[in-house]
Design a protein around this motif. Structure first.
Motif: not given
Length: 467
Positions: A77-81, A116, A121, A123
């Motif tokens: 989940l690179p969008h939530a790093t 985003e 997507l 999470h």
């Protein structure tokens, strides 16, 4: 699309498209959360003197397993790093501070899912939190979820129903606090040292709402002998179609809390009011969604008619009978909608069968919306107590108050020397009892409604296959 490879357990590799719940670290995280939850007090802390409490070393090891699992899942989940790093830091800080009342403000501020929004997507959410209509204590929960943001919905939000904080979401998996009636993920439920100045997202699980709606409505339709138009019957058989109706309904409902002629704080934060005020506010938002759905239907939007009947059936059949009778404001709103339609001959209960005038239903439902909107508009020029009485007058026009009610007797029955918030104490827990119709219906549907606790889309699909 180029696949991104990330390390897997045992030296293997997985793609960034892998579902969180299919990764070996997910059951490890889930088990660690379930292990720590029973040790927590109501405020989320751990009392090591309590019976059954672990040692500090055992608790610390469990929290470290949680942190390590989050670190292993994070590359998916690179969008939530940024959130995951803050989450791990908050977990370890809780241990270092002695397992007191959790403070996860830093990770809450780092979690920005509305920034985003993309269909599908994933999470991973871990917080100490209570779950609305679920677990009232601030225990840890782990939830794997997917965002619902199809292009048609994004277009409506962009051009018509601006709601930049709204998240349509579905469950992938969850811990015990969501094996309940809770169908929301709200930041205000999370344990923090101080509330943020403003919240930046709010999520509603449209899959649970749709599955629950389908099961209860199908039981009500059968019990009441209601004949449905073919398109609505097909809708009830289609989980995906119902999810789309609910995500649109929820998006419009959510934004309505801050739109319109509002005589008060739209979310009524820190305001003590009679519960019929909350009931009218929630009903106003639902009926606004209904009104917009009528417009969309007339314009040829394929989801407009579905939203109308999702609102009608969920409000009339499930809401009045769900939960206890202690200041049940959602139940009150459902009772009011049913009674209004009944008294305007849209609904008839004759020969033990329910009949609905499908042609008149949109007009009369919008008419009720108009009455509530007028109440609000006039309320801007009224003192608070007068506004409360006018709202009571609207509700009691269609619902019979409890015969022992002081409020039903009017202002002379109350001690008006007290501030309005004190007069709330004179409101009965069940100020507007169920009608005989709903009392009888409750006996038939109580078991069905109870069975929807923790329901998911998969449960609904399994039940349909079994049937």
């Amino acid at each position: 699309m180029t696949e991104t490879l990330v390390p897997g357990v045992g030296g293997g590799a997985i793609t960034a498209e892998t579902r969180v719940v299919d990764h070996p670290a997910w059951p490890v995280l889930k088990a660690a959360v379930e292990e720590i939850r029973p040790w927590q007090s109501k405020d989320g802390s751990i009392d090591f003197e309590a019976e059954g409490a672990p040692t500090r070393e055992t608790a610390a090891a469990t929290v470290e397993r949680m942190a390590a699992a989050v670190e292993e899942l994070s590359p998916l989940l690179p969008h939530a790093t940024t959130y995951h790093r803050a989450l791990v830091a908050d977990l370890r800080k809780w241990v270092a501070d002695g397992f007191g009342i959790p403070d996860f403000l830093d990770s809450l501020l780092a979690f920005q899912p509305a920034a985003e929004r993309a269909d599908g997507l994933q999470h991973l959410v871990v917080f100490p939190m209570y779950t609305q209509n679920g677990n009232p204590d601030r225990n840890f929960e782990a939830v794997a979820l997917k965002m619902v943001w199809p292009e048609w919905l994004a277009e409506l939000e962009r051009t018509r129903y601006d709601n930049p904080l709204f998240l349509g979401i579905t469950f992938e998996d969850f811990t015990a606090g969501y094996d309940t009636n809770s169908a929301v993920l709200f930041p205000e439920t999370i344990a923090v040292r101080e509330a943020p100045e403003r919240f930046s997202w709010g999520g509603i699980f449209c899959d649970r709402e749709a599955a629950r709606f389908r099961k209860v409505t199908e039981a009500a339709v059968e019990t009441l002998g209601l004949e449905l138009p073919e398109d609505i019957r097909l809708m009830l058989a289609d989980q995906d179609r119902c999810e789309k109706a609910f995500v649109l309904w929820d998006m419009v409902h959510d934004r309505t809390h801050s739109h319109g002629d509002l005589p008060f704080d739209p979310f009524m934060i820190k305001q003590r009011q009679p519960f019929w005020m909350y009931g009218l506010e929630e009903l106003r938002c639902d009926l606004t969604a209904f009104k917009e759905a009528v417009k969309l239907d007339a314009e040829g939007n394929e989801h407009g008619r579905d939203v109308q009947y999702a609102v009608l059936f969920d409000r009339m059949f499930r809401f009045p009978l769900t939960g206890d009778r202690n200041r049940n404001y959602d139940g009150l709103g459902g009772q009011l909608l049913f009674a209004y339609l009944h008294k305007h001959d849209v609904i008839r209960w004759t020969d033990n069968k329910l009949k609905i005038d499908w042609e008149q239903a949109p007009r009369i439902t919008n008419q009720l919306c108009g009455e509530i909107e007028k109440l609000y508009r006039d309320g801007i020029d009224r003192p608070k107590l007068v506004h409360w009485f006018k709202a009571y007058e609207l509700v009691s026009t269609y619902l019979a108050p409890h015969p022992g009610s002081k409020w039903a007797k009017g202002p002379d029955a109350l001690d008006l020397s007290q501030p309005p918030r004190k007069l709330v104490d004179d409101v009965l827990p069940d100020e507007f009892p169920l009608s005989m119709f709903f009392e009888a219906l409750s006996k038939k549907l109580k078991g069905v409604i109870a069975s929807t606790k923790g329901i998911t889309a998969k449960d609904a699909a399994d039940a349909q296959v079994a049937a």
